[in-house]
Design an enzyme around this catalytic site. Structure first.
Site, short mmCIF file in Angstrom:
data_model
loop_
_atom_site.label_atom_id
_atom_site.label_comp_id
_atom_site.label_asym_id
_atom_site.label_seq_id
_atom_site.Cartn_x
_atom_site.Cartn_y
_atom_site.Cartn_z
N CYS B 157 0.79 -1.23 0.00
CA CYS B 157 0.00 0.00 0.00
C CYS B 157 0.82 1.29 0.00
O CYS B 157 0.26 2.37 -0.10
CB CYS B 157 -1.00 -0.03 1.15
N HIS B 311 -2.50 8.25 6.32
CA HIS B 311 -2.79 6.97 5.68
C HIS B 311 -4.19 6.53 6.12
O HIS B 311 -4.99 6.11 5.30
CB HIS B 311 -1.73 5.94 6.05
N HIS B 346 -9.82 2.48 0.31
CA HIS B 346 -8.37 2.26 0.36
C HIS B 346 -7.95 1.68 -0.98
O HIS B 346 -8.22 0.52 -1.28
CB HIS B 346 -8.03 1.31 1.51
#
Lengths: 86, 622
Positions: B157, B311, B346
């Site tokens: 990620c 994040h 996400h």
């Protein structure tokens, strides 16, 4: 119950790849988590949840629910006996 | 030297271009909703899909609508085209490099056709576009950049932020004139089920930093920035006598997007939490170090940061760990923080670039994106900037000048960027750095599964029980090479891999295709990302240094060595562990035979420890 405990030990040993743990040493009442007992961790919890669904049709939605259930092989066996769908 | 953002492009759940994304951000409109394009049985899971079918995307790119192309490549090509149009650079004769962050690559296509591919030779060529490197190549070709050099960074990620970091490094080192860096990732059943097996998906819209947060929602998308050396350079490059407006939508108010003021990548940090494969440490060490590095490179104090794009995935663990790290860096004076994953979902490997572009929009338009979904304070978390404070607040005096953008990945691959509207404060003149030469200190090779028994010297049976074959080989060759070199903990760890964790990924995929999307193994999924190897070695060695993974086919090792050499030559690392790790499965070998391709070996792991050369000999040749 004794048979279920034996099955569970075999299944847990296989799915978690606990090669070095012999069934004789796999104490039914030993704590599964933490440094004192078998020494499993959070990923193992997830694998046991998958195992319970696959083998016994039991679905746990939240890993936190598992805390009390996954204390030892005996507590798992008791839970399975009461909740199994297959 | 300053790295200038000359243009950008974005496509995600809240819009197919920057105009639409900006409008959604300002209106507080989420793009997360019921599943529409992904063919999964988990309809109960909300997702942040790009609101276009594959056929629509192919049409936008002028391609045959019936072609079978991964959404990863399609979205990436659309965003790159936007970015190039926006930047309006004269790229003739320039060295252009496309640096792409992705992990799933062509998985969305592979999972649809794998079963048929076993029989049907006609569909088999689709598999050639599966791996990250091929997917990136296809995307660049679709974007009209057939001649450009391409590179894939795959650190889960944080991939896209690491792509931007690599691009900046290459520009500084004079290895490229123009870099197009970012990331792309399509939703796939593979990783939706993987995250689901880890029980970190929320069935409700995600609630980053909220007391009752219960996980993340997956999203998809792509974003890229066009980077050049400095302001002067980009002005030179900019096409004369043409407006440099964004031209992707007829109805867009293009003046809104003209880069009339400059934007810079002011600083960055890439660190490893070195804690756990799927969890972040309580004190957020990796995140803390990455943010500190980014601030230091930017020459800024924490008080100079006006907004943090966190994040903030919405998982209990990430948000608490990130909050702890932010508190460590900023103390009592935390600037407005928000996670924009409540808008986009996400987007995994793409999120770093999507959030970089969102941060750029915030800087250009002087507003703070809100943290959708937040209601209740959690003691363990920072209080994010949310609706109840002030929606669409605008900075009257252009006071939003510097943004910190965080991006963290599995295995603790933590990175941070500082993006600003001012160039680096001119401190002391940059000293010409002492140049070093890189050389090989030691190496070790593992090619046979029988060698893996030697692993017992370094790893207990308990630790080994979960390790896949490639993980064992990579760990063994790394530990042996480090021991030969007399290095306990290297300054940096870099992995090159063409196919990554093929065996575990194939097992997970096959199980999903044959037995459905219900009882899949989290252990297999957590060892499916390419960065698993680098991060697992870092966890073993408690190595918080630079941590990177390249996946660009047979070029992977060349990219990894280039990076390692750069780190050593510029004095930022004294020792670097570089590994080339790849494996095959019998069915993968069979696919290769049928395609008439070279058949890869079942196991290959070579680790090299690079260090500073004390003499002119033994310089490592790439």
């Amino acid at each position: 119950m004794e048979q279920l405990i034996k099955d569970l030990k075999l299944q847990i040993k296989e799915v978690l790849n606990l090669e070095e743990l012999s069934l004789e040493d796999f104490d039914t009442d030993a704590p599964l988590f933490g440094d004192e007992g078998i020494g499993l961790d959070s990923i193992d919890v997830l694998e046991i949840i998958v195992l319970l669904e696959k083998e016994y049709g039991i679905r746990l939605a939240n890993p936190k629910e598992g805390k009390a259930i996954f204390k030892s092989v005996r507590t798992i066996a008791e839970y399975v006996q009461q909740n199994r769908k297959k | 030297m300053d790295i200038t953002v000359a243009g950008y492009g974005i496509i995600c759940a809240i819009g197919n271009d920057a105009t639409a994304v900006l409008a959604s951000l300002k209106a507080g409109r989420t793009g997360i909703g019921p599943m529409r394009y992904l063919q999964s049985s988990h309809k109960e899971l909300p997702v942040g899909e790009v609101k276009l079918s594959n056929a629509e995307m192919l049409r936008m790119l002028g391609q045959d609508e019936s072609a079978i192309v991964s959404r990863t490549a399609l979205m990436g090509a659309i965003a790159i085209r936007q970015a190039l149009q926006h930047a309006h650079l004269d790229t003739k004769g320039k060295r252009i490099v496309v640096i792409n962050g992705t992990t799933v690559g062509g998985m969305d296509v592979t999972e649809r056709f794998l079963r048929q591919m076993r029989e049907d030779d006609g569909l088999l060529p689709l598999l050639e576009k599966h791996d990250c490197g091929s997917s990136t190549r296809q995307m660049a070709d679709l974007a009209g950049l057939g001649d450009a050099e391409v590179c894939t960074v795959s650190t889960a990620c944080s991939s896209a932020v690491n792509a931007i970091i690599l691009g900046s490094e290459m520009l500084k080192a004079g290895e490229a004139d123009v870099v197009i860096a970012g990331g792309t990732e399509a939703l796939s059943r593979f990783h939706l089920n993987g995250f689901n097996s880890l029980m970190i998906l929320d069935k409700e819209p995600c609630r980053p930093f909220d007391r009752n947060r219960a996980g993340l929602n997956l999203g998809e998308g792509a974003a890229y920035v066009v980077l050049t050396h400095s302001l002067v350079k980009s002005e030179e490059l900019r096409v004369k006598n043409k407006s440099n407006n964004l031209e992707c939508e007829d109805n867009s108010d293009s003046s809104l997007f003209t880069l009339n003021s400059s934007l810079y990548i002011c600083g960055y940090g890439n660190r490893c939490d070195a804690f756990h494969q799927t969890a972040s440490s309580e004190d957020g060490e990796g995140a803390y170090l990455a943010m500190c590095d980014a601030l230091q490179m930017a020459g800024l104090r924490p008080a100079d940061i006006h907004y943090i794009n966190a994040h903030g995935t919405g998982t209990p663990n990430n948000d608490a760990s990130e909050s702890a790290a932010i508190r460590r860096v900023f103390g009592q004076k935390i600037p407005p923080v928000s996670s924009t994953k409540g808008f986009t979902g996400h987007t995994t490997s793409a999120c770093g670039a999507i959030e970089t572009v969102i941060s750029i929009l915030a800087l250009q338009h002087q507003f703070l994106p809100v943290n959708l979904g937040w209601k209740e304070q959690d003691e363990a978390c920072i209080r994010p900037y949310d609706n109840s404070i002030l929606l669409n607040s605008t900075f009257k005096d252009s006071s939003l000048k510097a943004v910190l953008c965080n991006s963290f990945g599995f295995g603790g691959n933590d990175s941070a960027l500082v993006i600003g509207s001012l160039p680096r404060p001119s401190q002391e003149e940059e000293q010409p750095m002492e140049r070093h030469r890189a050389c090989t200190l030691a190496e070790a090779v593992v090619t046979d599964t029988e060698q893996l028994s030697e692993l017992r010297e370094f790893v207990t049976a308990g630790e080994a029980r979960r390790m896949s074959r490639l993980m064992k080989a990579a760990t063994l060759s790394s530990m042996q090479a480090l021991r030969k070199a007399g290095v306990e903990c290297p300054d940096a760890i870099i992995t090159a891999t063409a196919y990554g964790m093929l065996e575990t990924s194939a097992k997970f995929l096959t199980d999903m295709l044959e037995n459905g999307e219900e009882t899949l193994s989290p252990t297999l999924f957590m060892q499916s990302t390419h960065n698993t190897l680098s991060s697992a070695i870092a966890i073993r060695l408690r190595c918080h240094g630079y941590n990177m993974t390249y996946s660009q086919g047979s070029d992977s090792l060349r990219w990894a060595l280039r990076d390692a050499t750069r780190l050593i030559e510029t004095g930022r690392a004294r020792t670097v562990l570089v590994g080339l790790h790849d494996e095959a499965t019998p069915s993968f070998q069979d696919f290769c035979r049928r395609l008439g391709k070279p058949v890869p070996p079942m196991l290959f792991s070579r680790s090299v420890v690079l260090g500073r050369s004390t003499c002119d000999e033994s310089v490592y040749h790439v």
